[in-house]
Design an enzyme around this catalytic site. Sequence first.
Site: not given
Length: 276
Positions: A66, A102
């Site tokens: 990420k 997220d």
Amino acid sequence: MKKLYGVLGNPIEHSMSPLIHNDAFKQNGIEGEYLPFLVEEEALKEAVNGLKAIGAGGFNITVPFKENVIPYLDELDPFAKEVGAVNTAVIKDGIIKGYNTDGPGFVKAIAPLLANQFAGRNVLIIGGGGAARGIYCAMAKTGIAQMDIANRTLSSAERIVADCHNGISSAVLSLVDAEKALANYDLIIQTTSVGLSSLHESPISLLGIKEKTVVCDIIYNPLKTAFLREAEENGAIIQTGVEMFVQQGALAFELWTGIKPDVERMKELVLEKLGG
Ligand code: ATR
């Protein structure tokens, strides 16, 4: 012609993202196919460029890429830049733009349990990794009163507060000190990897929580972690990691297609797969 989507990660075989996105494509009459891609660290740049070259519509990025993926993207959404982590990329007109769904996915998932009232709440985040960072940055924009971070390594929690506090008040605590202060919090968020694929491990004990504290774990395998079981035994209102997972997925789907998918249906699919 079908558009290709996928998720890059390592390991990747247990990802539930193909399940929810392929179903959402079908439900919405979109010609799309979403696949899991197992990528080695040294091939990440080639994988990203390859997806661009073949005209893919976008992709997700999961553990452990990420943060590492950012140099290979053309543009970054301001929130993803603040967090320093990307879980969703959109490819349009030959440009790859990175987003972070997220944190916003977590906020959407928790809002109903707080009756959409963030103002005045005291929050504790356990963990100081990438997931904690995304959640902290998104929660810091909701108007909550106090949000503390407890982590084994204090310096990573301190860095999150310095980068993302947005004017809210935040203390950094050791895990031991957090256990002593549990009665101060209305919402406790478990973001560490402790309890992942284990029925017994928990980062802290929850003996001291107030009744009706909202306690959530972002882990969804096992569905009910040891942490959540202990929370429930102590009178908490609990939320599993499935809620955040489907909300981050729904936000990614919307970035790719402009369509809001049926989140309840996504949740049912995941729960069925997890046997919950
Ligand atoms: P993610 O991107 O999922 O957040 P990460 O960045 O590797 O993953 O972060 C993992 C988190 O779990 C960190 O908060 C880590 O604590 P440290 O910052 O001290 O490393 C926490 N963690 C992992 N194993 C742990 C353990 N055995 N006890 C306590 N915390 C642990």
